[in-house]
Design a protein around this motif. Structure first.
Motif, mmCIF file in Angstrom:
data_model
loop_
_atom_site.group_PDB
_atom_site.id
_atom_site.type_symbol
_atom_site.label_atom_id
_atom_site.label_comp_id
_atom_site.label_asym_id
_atom_site.label_seq_id
_atom_site.Cartn_x
_atom_site.Cartn_y
_atom_site.Cartn_z
ATOM 1 N N GLU A 63 37.167 44.288 36.745
ATOM 2 C CA GLU A 63 36.812 45.663 37.113
ATOM 3 C C GLU A 63 37.979 46.374 37.794
ATOM 4 O OE1 GLU A 63 33.230 45.863 39.382
ATOM 5 O OE2 GLU A 63 32.043 44.782 37.882
ATOM 6 N N GLN B 282 31.968 35.553 39.913
ATOM 7 C CA GLN B 282 31.779 36.927 40.400
ATOM 8 C C GLN B 282 33.137 37.556 40.749
ATOM 9 O OE1 GLN B 282 28.977 39.011 40.595
ATOM 10 N NE2 GLN B 282 30.661 40.431 40.992
ATOM 11 N N ASP C 71 34.853 38.634 37.659
ATOM 12 C CA ASP C 71 34.344 39.932 37.208
ATOM 13 C C ASP C 71 34.944 41.067 38.029
ATOM 14 O OD1 ASP C 71 32.802 38.756 35.247
ATOM 15 O OD2 ASP C 71 30.985 38.669 36.479
ATOM 16 N N ASP C 72 35.071 40.849 39.349
ATOM 17 C CA ASP C 72 35.693 41.869 40.218
ATOM 18 C C ASP C 72 37.139 42.127 39.806
ATOM 19 O OD1 ASP C 72 33.323 41.893 41.612
ATOM 20 O OD2 ASP C 72 34.070 40.656 43.274
ATOM 21 N N TYR D 76 32.991 31.751 27.940
ATOM 22 C CA TYR D 76 34.368 32.153 28.264
ATOM 23 C C TYR D 76 35.361 31.521 27.289
ATOM 24 C CZ TYR D 76 32.971 34.237 32.728
ATOM 25 O OH TYR D 76 32.405 35.029 33.696
#
Length: 890
Positions: A612, A605, A608-609, A641
């Protein structure tokens, strides 16, 4: 204008204007005709005509004609000789200027005229011939011109150029009536001698004297401010320029651009440049170089296009800056266009241009083309050779870097500190101890032992060559140990597994009164992380707070890493949240920390941050991501991945990524798929990959694959005891006790010793170490009593010893006894006795935790109501209330 001898009036007095025209147009053919006509008229030795002829010949660079004319003159004339000396100096013939001066001095012509002194003193400055300069000074004094301002200014500059800036100041003090030119001369001396602070003091003195400064004064002081990097003083001087209406002066505006380029912000630099009404080549070069310095390469290239559109053609300095931008942006095609332009203007042999081309091709990984640039140079200059040595080293062609230096040395080519630093870097990359010792000898022979940068690099090279004793000796021999040398030595200790020595050195630094910088703190935090020295790490954190380094990105990243590796994930997260500008290193450290602690989904997670937030991952980030998947059994995610990393992120998988993926598949029981990946990957498998397969073979009792992996591991590293032990474990898991015995005999015959399992716990700044069955500790009796007590409580709770994987071919009771005294159990029992009730317990182990110990700590954590943290060689295990953070997958 083309003059004609046929149009001459016969009156000699009308020749003077004609001479002026000839000198301006450098019409040498007509000048020779005039010379011949004057000889015919017997006027050639008439002083005004002779002076005009000498001026014409000097401006036309026909010095031999001028010299012959003066040699044949019956009456030597100081004005003509002064013209000749000035011409020599302006055309780079300083030696001839001094010879001419000695000739007229021999004629006894020095009285009555001061005009030759500035030129001959400039010749001394160019040659840095201090002895000749002092002799000229003596002549100036004897002939009574010591009070002449032109001669005094020339003397000041000569003394400064020859390294005696104190002599320049003494001469300045002796001038009775100083004008602005005198002040400007000394200001220039200070700035050109890098005495920037003294230049600033002199300017303050000048203003206090009431003398009005001019644009040349401010230009010199702006250069001093640039050297000091004092942007606040620079902005004050900018205000002076505006106040006195000098901002449009080309010297001042160019000095302003240079100051903002090197010491200010890019915005201020562009603003000043935009305010210049008439821009010359210097203005454009300064602003383009400033953009390159600030790493705004797109703007630099756009300004180059604007420059061309304005009608000003770039020169070698412009194109040198443009090549740097091309190198940094990877714009090879544009760089090749500049290369072609440089060839057209015949500037390819300029040392800065050739070095820029070599640098560009090297950064584009085209070292063969860089070699061709150097090979085609008629004279291989130092700057270009340094560029190629650095290029080789940065491209992993370290042998070539060393070979080029050896060639330079054998041909008696000069080298400088930049050469030595590049070669030492190549040696460190190769871990070539012998070359490192040879370079040490070269450094001592040529007197670079006093250069702190060289010595720090030598310490670093010895450290990376695993020669920590030699590195320590160099450190001890440093005349003045500074912060960088301490950093290099601490890093050397840390890289060679001597973290405790690094911590001692850090304490010595503090005791010695040195103030550590953020890099030192970052280095020592990494040492604490590798040692799991939690208490010491917290103390360094306090130092960071006291010294105001909490907002430093490097220190912040090291804090994230240290707390994660010392078992405090919450503090690691807090440190991460306080990093002001999170770089890819910051995100990677936090992702790695979450992975180590078994928080795989949280790590993904966070990844992903990161994406972003617009941060692109590097190869380290993706290793951490795959590790997170590995520790949390996220096999599908890992494959996704791994398969997409080149397409999504432009990162080609390295051996490290393959090792992670093999481990992921192996742990998940996909042994065939793991072996297929190993066979199909574009690299030769290393010990990490075969080790991962061997570990997976043990876990899933695949004897055949275990044997293959062990054979490959043994071939790569015959002395590694872990290979024999793991294979023996594979046999033991399949209850092939005869094969276990064979492996044990092989270990004895080959002299291979099993690495002992060691566990340690830190209590009140003291490290307590334990090995299996250890009875050497001063609290052994209490420790074993505690283990017995816990054993009874666990048995009541349903604990059954896990005997799987034990190598000893003995009965069940004996195996249970041996398991009960593992080093981590002893450490935990000790910690339960001496630490406050309810406090978490942190134990570190040098090997992987065994299945029985893992089971025991789940029971103990619930029985005693305390968190038990075990850091083994692979990861952290947090035992709370009867369960582990790894969810029994490790």
């Amino acid at each position: 204008m083309k003059a004609s001898i046929c149009s001459f009036p016969r009156f000699a007095s009308t020749l003077v204007p004609f001479f002026n025209i000839l000198s301006e147009t450098k019409s040498i053919v007509e000048g020779l005709r005039v010379h011949a006509h004057l000889i015919k008229l017997q006027l050639v030795h008439h002083r005004p005509y002779r002076n005009h002829l000498v001026t014409l010949y000097v401006k036309s660079k026909l010095f031999c004609h001028a010299h012959k004319l003066l040699d044949k003159s019956p009456e030597p004339d100081l004005i003509s000789w002064s013209t000749l000396i000035s011409g020599y100096v302006q055309n780079g013939q300083a030696e001839n200027a001094l010879l001419a001066f000695r000739q007229i001095h021999g004629f006894g012509m020095m009285k009555g005229d001061h005009r030759c002194f500035p030129s001959v003193l400039k010749a001394c400055s160019i040659l840095k011939d201090f002895r000749a300069g002092v002799q000229v000074h003596g002549i100036v004094v004897v002939t009574g011109f010591h009070s002449d301002l032109y001669a005094a200014n020339g003397l000041m500059i000569m003394y400064a150029k020859c390294g005696d800036i104190g002599g320049s100041r003494r001469l300045f003090n002796e001038i009775a009536d100083k004008n602005v030119v005198c002040w400007n001369a000394l200001l220039s001396c200070y700035t050109q001698s890098s005495r920037f602070g003294e230049a600033m003091d002199l300017f303050v003195e000048m203003v206090a004297s009431g003398l009005t400064f001019d644009e040349f004064s401010l230009s010199s002081v702006l250069n001093a401010v640039t050297g000091l990097g004092d942007i606040l003083q620079g902005k004050k001087l900018h205000c002076y320029l505006v106040k006195y209406g000098l901002e449009s002066d080309p010297f001042s505006s160019n000095a302003l651009i240079n100051m903002y380029a090197k010491a200010g912000s890019l915005r201020d630099l562009i603003s000043v440049f935009d305010s210049i009404a008439v821009r010359d080549i210097v203005s454009w070069n300064s602003v383009i170089a400033g953009c390159v310095h600030h790493e705004d390469h797109f703007t630099a290239l756009e300004l180059l296009n604007q420059m061309k559109r304005s009608g000003i053609y770039p020169n070698v300095f412009t194109l040198s800056s443009a090549l740097k931008s091309c190198a940094s942006l990877g714009s090879l095609e544009l760089g090749k266009q500049f290369h072609a332009t440089l060839m057209k203007i015949n500037a390819i042999n300029d040392p800065f241009v050739s070095a820029g081309l070599i640098d560009m091709y090297c950064k584009s990984k085209m070292t063969d083309d860089a070699e061709k640039i150097l090979d085609k140079l008629p004279e291989k200059d130092l700057v270009s050779m340094n560029a190629l040595i650095c290029g080789y080293s940065n491209n992993g062609e370290n042998e070539k870097a060393i070979a080029l230096f050896i060639e330079m040395h054998q041909k008696n080519k000069e080298f400088d500190p930049a050469t030595l630093l590049a070669v030492l870097n190549a040696i460190a990359n190769l871990e070539a101890t012998l070359f490192c010792k040879q370079m040490h000898a070269v450094i001592m022979k040529f007197g670079y032992i006093l250069d702190p940068f060289i010595m720090n690099s030598l310490i670093d090279s010895y450290g990376k060559c695993n020669s920590v004793d030699e590195a320590a000796q160099v450190f001890e021999e440093c005349k003045v140990a500074d912060i960088p040398s301490y950093t290099s030595m601490m890093t050397a200790f840390s890289q060679n597994g001597e973290g405790e020595e690094a911590l001692k050195l850090y304490l010595n630094l503090l005791i010695g009164g040195l103030r550590p910088d953020s890099f030192v703190c970052s280095s020592i935090l990494n040492v604490c992380a590798n040692l799991s020295a939690y208490e010491q790490g917290k103390q360094v954190h306090v130092h960071l707070l006291k010294m105001g380094f909490v907002s430093d990105v490097f220190a912040g990243n090291s804090l994230v890493n240290m707390y994660a590796k010392c078992g405090s994930l919450e503090y690691s997260k807090h440190a991460f949240s306080e990093v002001p500008v999170k770089t890819v290193v910051s995100w990677s450290a936090m992702i790695a920390g979450l992975a180590q602690h078994g928080h795989g989904k949280e790590a993904l997670q966070l990844f992903d941050d990161m994406l972003e937030a617009g941060i692109s991952p590097n190869h380290v980030t993706l290793v951490s991501v795959l590790s997170a998947c590995n520790h949390s059994s996220l096999v599908d995610e890992a494959e996704s991945y791994f398969d997409s990393m080149e397409a999504r992120f432009g990162i080609q998988p390295t051996l490290e990524h393959y090792a992670c993926m093999v481990d992921v598949l192996g742990r998940a029981g996909k042994l065939g798929k793991a072996l297929k990946l190993v066979n199909e990957m574009p690299y030769e498998a290393n010990t990490s990959i075969w080790g991962a397969l061997l570990g997976a073979s043990k876990l899933h009792k695949d004897v055949q694959l275990g044997r293959i992996a062990a054979e490959r591991l043994h071939a790569l590293d015959p002395e590694k005891s872990g290979t024999h032990v793991l294979l023996a474990n594979v046999y033991a898991s399949a209850e092939l006790w005869q094969d276990v015995a064979v492996m044990r005999r092989a270990m004895r015959d080959e002299g291979v010793k099993k690495e002992p399992a060691i566990s340690w716990v830190e209590v009140k700044d003291k490290i307590h170490t334990f090995i299996v069955g250890d009875r050497s500790h001063y609290m052994s009796e209490e420790i074993y009593q505690k283990l017995e007590e816990l054993g009874h409580l666990m048995a009541k709770a349903g604990y059954v010893p896990v005997l799987e994987g034990d190598l000893h071919n003995v009965d069940k009771k004996e195996k249970e006894f041996l398991l009960s005294h593992h080093s981590e159990k002893l450490a935990v029992a000790f910690a339960l006795i001496v630490t406050p009730s309810g406090a978490p317990i942190m134990v570190k182990k040098n090997l992987r935790i065994c299945l029985d110990c893992h089971t025991v700590f789940k029971y103990v954590s619930k029985i005693v109501g305390r968190e038990i943290i075990i850091r083994d060689i692979n990861r952290f295990h947090h035992f709370r209330e009867g369960s582990c953070s790894c969810r029994d997958y490790w």
